[in-house]
Design a protein around this motif. Sequence first.
Motif, short mmCIF file in Angstrom:
data_model
loop_
_atom_site.label_atom_id
_atom_site.label_comp_id
_atom_site.label_asym_id
_atom_site.label_seq_id
_atom_site.Cartn_x
_atom_site.Cartn_y
_atom_site.Cartn_z
N ALA A 294 0.85 -1.14 0.02
CA ALA A 294 0.10 -0.02 -0.06
C ALA A 294 0.75 1.26 0.02
N LYS B 270 2.04 4.15 -3.97
CA LYS B 270 1.81 5.60 -4.11
C LYS B 270 3.03 6.07 -5.08
N ARG C 234 -6.76 -2.78 -0.40
CA ARG C 234 -6.33 -1.46 -0.22
C ARG C 234 -5.07 -1.15 -0.80
N MET D 234 -5.02 1.68 -3.93
CA MET D 234 -3.85 2.61 -4.05
C MET D 234 -3.07 2.58 -5.41
N LYS E 26 -5.33 3.85 -8.04
CA LYS E 26 -5.31 5.51 -7.97
C LYS E 26 -4.27 6.02 -8.47
N GLU E 27 -3.03 5.72 -8.28
CA GLU E 27 -1.93 6.32 -8.54
C GLU E 27 -1.33 6.12 -10.02
N SER F 246 -7.82 5.56 1.04
CA SER F 246 -6.94 5.07 0.02
C SER F 246 -5.71 5.22 0.41
#
Length: 605
Positions: free
Chosen positions: A384, A388, A417, A421, A424-425, A605
């Motif tokens: 997680a 990022k 999770r 993440m 999302k990134e 997130s």
Amino acid sequence: MDICPRFVATELATDMVVHVGNVKFHLHKFPLLSKSSRLQKLVAATTDESHNEIHIPDTPGGPAAFEICAKFCYGMTVTLNAYNVVAARCAAEYLEMHEAVEKGNLIYKIEVFLNTSIFRSWKDSIIVLQTTKTLLPWPEDLKLVSHCIDSIASKASTDACKVEWSYTYNRKNLLSENGLDPHWNAIKKQQSVPKDWWVEDLCELEMDFYRQLIMAIKAKGRMSSEVIGEALKAYTNRRLPGFGEGSMINGSDAMKSRSLLETIIWLLPAEKGSVSCSFLLKLLRLASLLDCSEMGKKELIKRIGHQLEEASVPDLLIPSMAGEETVYDTDIVQSIVEEFVMQDNNFARTTSKVSEVLEETRSPALVSGGSKILVAKLVDGYLAEIAKDPNLPLSKFVNLAEMVSANSRPVHDGLYRAIDMYLKEHPGLNKSERKKICSLMDCKKLSVNACTHAVQNERLPLRVVVQVLFFEQVRAAAATAGRTENTGGSYGSSRSGVTTNTEEDWDGVPTVEDLKTLKSMKLMDCMESQRSSSSNNARKNNGNDKIGSIEVKGMMMPRKILGKLLSSKGQGGENSSSDTSGSPGSANQDEPKSTPSRNTRPYVS
């Protein structure tokens, strides 16, 4: 260089001059030659033209040590202490002041002083050892270094109950001294000596002496590996600047720190748990920054892998070397996890020697199982964090996630999770890449909170959302049937008892077979059958049973979302775009508002 003359306070005229460094000693031949065999030879070799002047610039200890020897020759009182005794001993050896020259000569006197006073004192032994550094190799040749080390190691290995409490102890172990001990009754009593009482004092030594001391303490076999590990930790914190913060060290200090760090690594006790996993990871972080040898790094990786369950996510966040694209060094973490997996695969063989000891307290299998679960949770948390990083390749994420065995993840919330993440990134993932990363997750192992978030997650592919909804319905139906059978139909929300997993249980592993099975299931038939059954129950209750209407509402709302999603799938096919993945909050504006919108879900997130 200015010459500083020194004279003997006597009425007799001097008849020889001795040059030692920048000091010129005006002395008499008889007292010196009677005790120094070397001076006898030097005087015999002088010529008339030299006027009995002798030059001995290489006298160990310099003019100060020679002056001690000269005073002894004249019968003057000589004051020896821990700071000057080594220099005096080396100078006496240089001047050959042995017993064969005269009985009770200086070398004999100094040896008696060392054995009866210096080597019996803890502090004096340390001071003497420190003074030998500037006089090498004389102290080594005279066995002074080895005698000091043996004296210090013997005292450090003494049973703590036999140690006199005659020094200042500045470790943080004694809470009662600061009034922090909850059992302290305000009555001052004699403190017991802690086992690591010697640790701080030895931190003042240079690395070479410290290495010899630790090896000597180990060789005596009376010191526990935990105390030796604590000593190495204290020394590392004292001697390596920026160790705690992991800051970069440049220039000549980097070479010195690299040598010191590699020595610390090889001094680590072999026993597992002698030092914490956090300390080992800090060593590895600094070893990476200082570009230490691969052998040293591999040794640390092996040790960390054997106790990886003790680590935390921040400890694993090791920065990449300069020039790397990724923020963190994921390869080194993968090597650590590989070492743990290898140890787990060979658990029975590698622990055969200690299995009898472990059986007295707990089963080795249970220890291994608990460790695997902890490591799985650790890996998911690490995933997680590194997710990022926009430059993290998908392959590294997937490879690390797949290293954890399926049995190590009771639930897949932590993995979900991390996947969320990463999605999302990395919004630019194509359909196959999104499918690949989502295949790591087993929808059946998601908790209620994770399922609630997943069905409203626009970043997930439509297929994954459908799977989550289906398994939620299966679990809800199973829970409803169980309550009806046990309590006669009186129960609360169908979602509340589906699973005992909480938000703190977020960890898991993927099962590809379950995803393949989903393709053959008749989702619509199952949905219609449940809808028909629920509708009949609603008509029978006719609004009189409030709990029954809640059941219908709780069961029917996800089916409407499922129907909408399946309808969308039939019209446009599965779309990997987050905009067309089917949002429960915006699927139908006329639906009841029993399902909250994505923006109000408590998930970070």
